[in-house]
Scaffold this motif. Structure first.
Motif, PDB file in Angstrom:
ATOM      1  N   SER A 106      -8.294 -22.579 -52.223  1.00 17.91           N
ATOM      2  CA  SER A 106      -8.505 -23.465 -50.788  1.00 17.91           C
ATOM      3  C   SER A 106      -7.439 -22.950 -49.988  1.00 17.91           C
ATOM      4  N   HIS A 107      -6.180 -22.869 -50.564  1.00 15.80           N
ATOM      5  CA  HIS A 107      -5.083 -22.810 -49.598  1.00 15.80           C
ATOM      6  C   HIS A 107      -4.966 -21.312 -49.324  1.00 15.80           C
ATOM      7  N   LEU A 108      -5.485 -20.422 -50.185  1.00 16.28           N
ATOM      8  CA  LEU A 108      -5.624 -19.031 -49.973  1.00 16.28           C
ATOM      9  C   LEU A 108      -6.420 -18.657 -48.656  1.00 16.28           C
ATOM     10  N   PHE A 109      -7.686 -19.400 -48.995  1.00 14.80           N
ATOM     11  CA  PHE A 109      -8.316 -19.319 -47.543  1.00 14.80           C
ATOM     12  C   PHE A 109      -7.662 -19.671 -46.427  1.00 14.80           C
ATOM     13  N   PHE A 110      -6.857 -20.687 -46.598  1.00 10.21           N
ATOM     14  CA  PHE A 110      -6.179 -21.041 -45.244  1.00 10.21           C
ATOM     15  C   PHE A 110      -5.243 -19.894 -44.828  1.00 10.21           C
ATOM     16  N   ILE A 111      -4.516 -19.273 -45.672  1.00 11.94           N
ATOM     17  CA  ILE A 111      -3.609 -18.043 -45.404  1.00 11.94           C
ATOM     18  C   ILE A 111      -4.303 -17.188 -44.699  1.00 11.94           C
ATOM     19  N   GLY A 112      -5.694 -16.897 -44.953  1.00  6.86           N
ATOM     20  CA  GLY A 112      -6.382 -16.060 -44.272  1.00  6.86           C
ATOM     21  C   GLY A 112      -6.988 -16.438 -43.092  1.00  6.86           C
ATOM     22  N   THR A 113      -7.522 -17.512 -42.983  1.00 10.55           N
ATOM     23  CA  THR A 113      -7.605 -17.748 -41.582  1.00 10.55           C
ATOM     24  C   THR A 113      -6.806 -18.011 -40.464  1.00 10.55           C
ATOM     25  N   ILE A 114      -5.643 -18.423 -40.866  1.00  8.99           N
ATOM     26  CA  ILE A 114      -4.520 -18.618 -40.063  1.00  8.99           C
ATOM     27  C   ILE A 114      -4.265 -17.339 -39.237  1.00  8.99           C
ATOM     28  N   GLY A 115      -4.421 -16.112 -40.174  1.00  8.84           N
ATOM     29  CA  GLY A 115      -4.365 -14.860 -39.583  1.00  8.84           C
ATOM     30  C   GLY A 115      -5.231 -14.514 -38.240  1.00  8.84           C
ATOM     31  N   ASN A 116      -6.429 -14.927 -38.717  1.00  9.09           N
ATOM     32  CA  ASN A 116      -7.412 -14.857 -37.531  1.00  9.09           C
ATOM     33  C   ASN A 116      -7.205 -15.477 -36.203  1.00  9.09           C
ATOM     34  N   ASP A 117      -6.724 -16.927 -36.597  1.00 14.91           N
ATOM     35  CA  ASP A 117      -6.473 -17.874 -35.326  1.00 14.91           C
ATOM     36  C   ASP A 117      -5.377 -17.038 -34.676  1.00 14.91           C
ATOM     37  N   LEU A 118      -4.494 -16.503 -35.249  1.00 14.72           N
ATOM     38  CA  LEU A 118      -3.348 -15.786 -34.524  1.00 14.72           C
ATOM     39  C   LEU A 118      -3.987 -14.583 -33.770  1.00 14.72           C
ATOM     40  N   GLY A 119      -4.978 -14.151 -33.910  1.00 15.98           N
ATOM     41  CA  GLY A 119      -5.618 -12.947 -33.478  1.00 15.98           C
ATOM     42  C   GLY A 119      -5.445 -11.784 -34.074  1.00 15.98           C
ATOM     43  N   GLN A 120      -5.339 -11.873 -35.565  1.00 15.63           N
ATOM     44  CA  GLN A 120      -5.124 -10.732 -36.097  1.00 15.63           C
ATOM     45  C   GLN A 120      -6.572 -10.184 -36.724  1.00 15.63           C
ATOM     46  N   MET A 121      -6.464  -8.851 -36.748  1.00 14.21           N
ATOM     47  CA  MET A 121      -7.888  -8.174 -36.940  1.00 14.21           C
ATOM     48  C   MET A 121      -8.279  -8.533 -38.378  1.00 14.21           C
ATOM     49  N   PHE A 122      -8.354  -9.577 -38.985  1.00 15.42           N
ATOM     50  CA  PHE A 122      -8.974  -9.966 -40.128  1.00 15.42           C
ATOM     51  C   PHE A 122      -8.186  -9.184 -41.318  1.00 15.42           C
ATOM     52  N   THR A 123      -6.955  -8.347 -41.214  1.00 14.92           N
ATOM     53  CA  THR A 123      -6.449  -7.983 -42.376  1.00 14.92           C
ATOM     54  C   THR A 123      -5.969  -9.009 -43.188  1.00 14.92           C
ATOM     55  N   LEU A 124      -5.271  -9.997 -42.706  1.00 12.46           N
ATOM     56  CA  LEU A 124      -4.771 -11.036 -43.685  1.00 12.46           C
ATOM     57  C   LEU A 124      -5.824 -11.787 -44.253  1.00 12.46           C
ATOM     58  N   PHE A 125      -7.055 -11.983 -43.422  1.00 11.11           N
ATOM     59  CA  PHE A 125      -8.195 -12.866 -44.034  1.00 11.11           C
ATOM     60  C   PHE A 125      -8.807 -12.058 -45.304  1.00 11.11           C
ATOM     61  N   MET A 126      -9.134 -10.813 -44.993  1.00 13.07           N
ATOM     62  CA  MET A 126      -9.512  -9.861 -46.170  1.00 13.07           C
ATOM     63  C   MET A 126      -8.527  -9.869 -47.411  1.00 13.07           C
ATOM     64  N   TRP A 127      -7.289  -9.865 -47.073  1.00 12.89           N
ATOM     65  CA  TRP A 127      -6.323  -9.929 -48.272  1.00 12.89           C
ATOM     66  C   TRP A 127      -6.478 -11.125 -48.975  1.00 12.89           C
ATOM     67  N   ALA A 128      -6.429 -12.283 -48.261  1.00 12.55           N
ATOM     68  CA  ALA A 128      -6.200 -13.468 -48.920  1.00 12.55           C
ATOM     69  C   ALA A 128      -7.690 -13.960 -49.419  1.00 12.55           C
ATOM     70  N   TYR A 129      -8.926 -13.149 -48.969  1.00 15.49           N
ATOM     71  CA  TYR A 129     -10.161 -13.565 -49.456  1.00 15.49           C
ATOM     72  C   TYR A 129     -10.342 -12.874 -50.661  1.00 15.49           C
ATOM     73  N   MET A 130      -9.634 -11.499 -50.853  1.00 20.05           N
ATOM     74  CA  MET A 130      -9.715 -10.585 -52.077  1.00 20.05           C
ATOM     75  C   MET A 130      -9.085 -11.580 -53.332  1.00 20.05           C
ATOM     76  N   ASP A 131      -7.800 -12.085 -52.960  1.00 20.46           N
ATOM     77  CA  ASP A 131      -7.130 -12.717 -53.974  1.00 20.46           C
ATOM     78  C   ASP A 131      -7.802 -14.130 -54.268  1.00 20.46           C
ATOM     79  N   ARG A 132      -8.364 -14.826 -53.415  1.00 25.26           N
ATOM     80  CA  ARG A 132      -9.374 -16.027 -53.678  1.00 25.26           C
ATOM     81  C   ARG A 132     -10.583 -15.615 -54.460  1.00 25.26           C
TER      82      ARG A 132
END
Lengths: 364, 335
Positions: A106-132
């Protein structure tokens, strides 16, 4: 200046589901935020009254689809308490391990979504999603499914852990630990991240307690409250872990605290594996008729990844007479009205993101 | 060679005293530039998707065509086959003209740039200044589009475009002043010719950094993509756009990348200068592509800045830096 009222959501890329925010803007500064909820209301609490006790866990899991097992477990514990069923010791350890894995996911997913909320092009989201996904692989191995597990049974588990589960888990945890370090360097070396997160959306401890927020949001404000420590359940009192707290109460603290908690969960799982006794962990099979109720009214409190989750169950003979769920997300959401006042428009979404909401749980 | 003779014919048409011939040649040139922009935009869209996918451990488009190269075409067909929206609150005339104005401004800018000594719409002594006069109209056209659409998100985005204009336009002009100092004039061909000894990126590294950052802001690339901030303003000034219009807006986005990377390569990387066997126009294209790819990598990694921070950066960092650059340039190369 004139106040502009804008409607954000329920269909909006970063409200994390069907949340509607009515925002009054003075120029670029937020005057008032009014969250409107209920777009995902399914009447789960009422629905449980029409089902037998063990027919309900699947509904519980759909509340928070990012940490389903926590909800499943809280409900099953409430039923166990009502029916007076003891949980086997090995099953307790298995539950702790799986719950902590769920917290990491659940926290990994948070790390991903916070990137999106700050306007990052899904990179952090994909990384965190992969680890999740790696963590979900473990949960799949242990329970047979990736998302909705339904593996809790009265007094134990549906099945014991698979034979090589410990090695595989430790391997994955090492990997996740390494990745957490990578996230830290990727995120915290970025000056834009610091200036978008630090000293923004501050929630002072007194206000946090007033609002009743729990979980990482409360601990990031400097209040030492964790159900796992304050009123331990299962074997949490036998395991060694700290409650991490940060005092700032800003967005950065809320982000950082989740990283620290992930590390703590990793430690917890490793210790739990060492202490886990051999033996039987299987619970009762789901039967059409449950044993007679022992306690009429029970309340179970659990530390779900998003905060304190309570199940208040008024037991009837074979099914809940009334089930009331204290949803951590619902109460954490209320803090946005206080936190967002005076922020810039762009920071509203970062602040909302650090609350880590799941609308399924808010609306129930 | 055929190409040489065509270029020669073209230039003679442009140079002829007959206005009708001039107009015909200019229109043909504009169409050619439009096609070049379309091809570049299409390819750049694909490269961007692939590169960002690589950064995110994905594959990007794979199914439509070899390596998914036709994916953008499929998306284009999808966008053009969708129903268009009727906006109740929109000022329809302003709204429908803003985007074509933006696209024609982009084409006009690229026409003013020298692709090769012999390929340029007009070679005038204040060419660089004219380029920036044209570019300065773009945020205003975006403002008009956002304002006219009647959507509140678009309205906020429009206001942001004007605010950003205030922060990056001044450092941009100061860097251009330094370039004018160093090359004794604003003729674009002359600017490239002056770089035959040393590129301006070596002579004014500070100026290059300021120009690059300001140019990223000018073309709304991350971390300055505040106008179409997808996590805040849905799509900013494009929120209420009809699908076909949105396709044009995407084309505009990619063309602006091409325009600005061409401009940066001409002003700082020596334009068509380069070792002999490869023709100059190809050198220019290579340099422009490198700049565009750097912009993509920045897009894949960075977070979006906030509007007040951009203003602060523009006024407190970029303007002083560009002034320092101007002074150093004056002392070293003129004084």
């Amino acid at each position: 200046m004139a106040i502009t009222r804008i409607n954000i959501g329920p269909v909006h890329p970063s409200t994390h589901g069907v949340l509607q925010l009515v925002v009054d803007l003075d120029g670029d500064t937020i005057e008032r935020v009014d969250p409107h909820i209920g777009y995902l209301h399914r009447g789960v609490e009422k629905l449980t009254e029409t089902r037998m006790y063990m027919q309900n866990p699947p509904y519980m899991e759909k509340l928070d689809y990012l940490a389903p097992m926590s909800y499943d477990e809280a409900y099953v514990s409430a039923v166990e308490k009502a029916l007076g069923i003891e949980v086997k010791e090995r099953a307790m350890y298995i539950r702790v391990i799986l719950l902590e894995l769920q917290r990491i996911a659940s926290h990994l997913f948070f790390i991903g979504t916070i990137g999106n909320d700050l306007g990052q092009m899904f990179t952090l989201f994909m990384w965190a999603y992969m680890d999740r996904d790696k963590v979900l692989d473990l949960l799949q191995e242990a329970t047979g499914s990736r998302m909705f597990y339904v593996n809790m049974r009265l007094g134990g588990m549906l099945s014991d852990l698979p034979p090589d589960f410990e090695e595989r888990t430790l391997e994955t945890l090492d990997y996740v630990e390494k990745r957490i370090k990578e996230y830290e360097s990727f995120i915290e070396k970025n000056p834009v991240f610091h200036e978008r997160m630090k000293n923004i959306g501050i929630l002072p401890p007194e206000k946090a307690l007033d609002l009743g927020v729990t979980g990482p949001v409360l601990r990031a404000s400097g209040v030492q409250y964790d159900v796992r420590k304050n009123s331990p359940y299962y074997v949490y009192d036998k395991l060694h872990f700290e409650i991490k707290i940060l005092t700032k109460g800003d967005n950065f603290a809320r982000y950082k605290l989740r990283l620290l908690e992930m590390r703590e969960s990793i430690r917890l799982i490793k210790e739990a594996f060492k202490r886990m006794p051999a033996g039987d962990a299987l619970g009762q099979p789901v039967k059409l008729r449950s044993p007679p109720t022992k306690n009429k009214i029970v309340c179970v409190s659990r530390e779900a990844p998003k905060g304190e989750l309570m199940m208040y169950l008024v037991a009837d003979d074979q099914k809940p007479y009334r089930l009331s769920i204290r949803s951590p997300n619902f109460i954490n959401l209320m803090a946005i009205t206080h936190m967002a006042k005076g922020l810039r428009t762009a920071d509203l979404f970062a602040t909302l993101g650090t609350l880590d909401l799941v609308m399924g749980c808010v609306d129930r | 060679m055929l190409i040489d003779s065509i270029v020669k014919l073209f230039n003679s048409l442009l140079a002829s005293s007959n206005i009708a011939y001039n107009l015909i040649a200019l229109i043909i040139y504009a169409i050619i530039i439009f096609l070049v922009l379309a091809v570049f935009g299409y390819m750049f869209g694909w490269v961007e998707r692939k590169l960002i996918a690589k950064a995110q451990y994905r594959h990007g488009p794979t199914y439509v065509g070899k390596y998914g190269i036709l994916q953008n075409f499929a998306d284009l067909v999808k966008l053009f086959s969708k129903a268009s929206l009727d906006l109740d609150n929109a000022d329809s005339i302003l709204y429908s003209t803003a985007l074509p104005i933006l696209i024609s401004l982009t084409i006009f800018t690229v026409m003013l740039l020298p692709i090769f000594p012999s390929i340029q719409a007009t070679n005038i002594s204040f060419g660089l200044l004219l380029v920036f006069v044209v570019i300065a109209f773009m945020p205003i056209a975006i403002f008009l589009s956002g304002y006219a659409s009647g959507n509140k998100f678009a309205d906020i985005s429009a206001q942001r475009s004007i605010l950003m204009l205030l922060s990056y336009e001044i450092p941009l002009m100061l860097v251009i002043a330094a370039i004018g100092l160093i090359s004794k004039g604003y003729n674009l061909q002359n600017i490239i010719a002056m770089q035959s000894n040393a590129y301006y990126i070596v002579l004014m590294p500070i100026g290059f950094a300021v120009f690059f950052i300001a140019m990223l802001a000018e073309i709304e690339r991350p971390p300055f993509d505040l106008m179409e901030a997808d996590s805040e303003l849905i799509a900013g000034w494009m929120t209420d756009m009809s699908p076909a219009y949105y396709a044009l807006a995407l084309f505009l986005d990619y063309s602006k990348v091409f325009m600005s990377s061409l401009l940066i390569s001409i002003l700082f990387l020596g334009g068509w200068l380069g070792p002999a066997p490869i023709p100059g126009a190809v050198w220019l294209l290579i340099k422009a592509i490198v700049i565009a790819v750097i912009a993509v990598i920045i897009r894949a990694t960075t977070f979006r800045m906030r509007i007040d921070r951009i203003l602060r950066m523009g006024w407190l960092i970029l303007i002083p830096l560009s002034l320092i650059n101007l002074i150093i340039t004056y002392i070293v190369f003129v004084g």
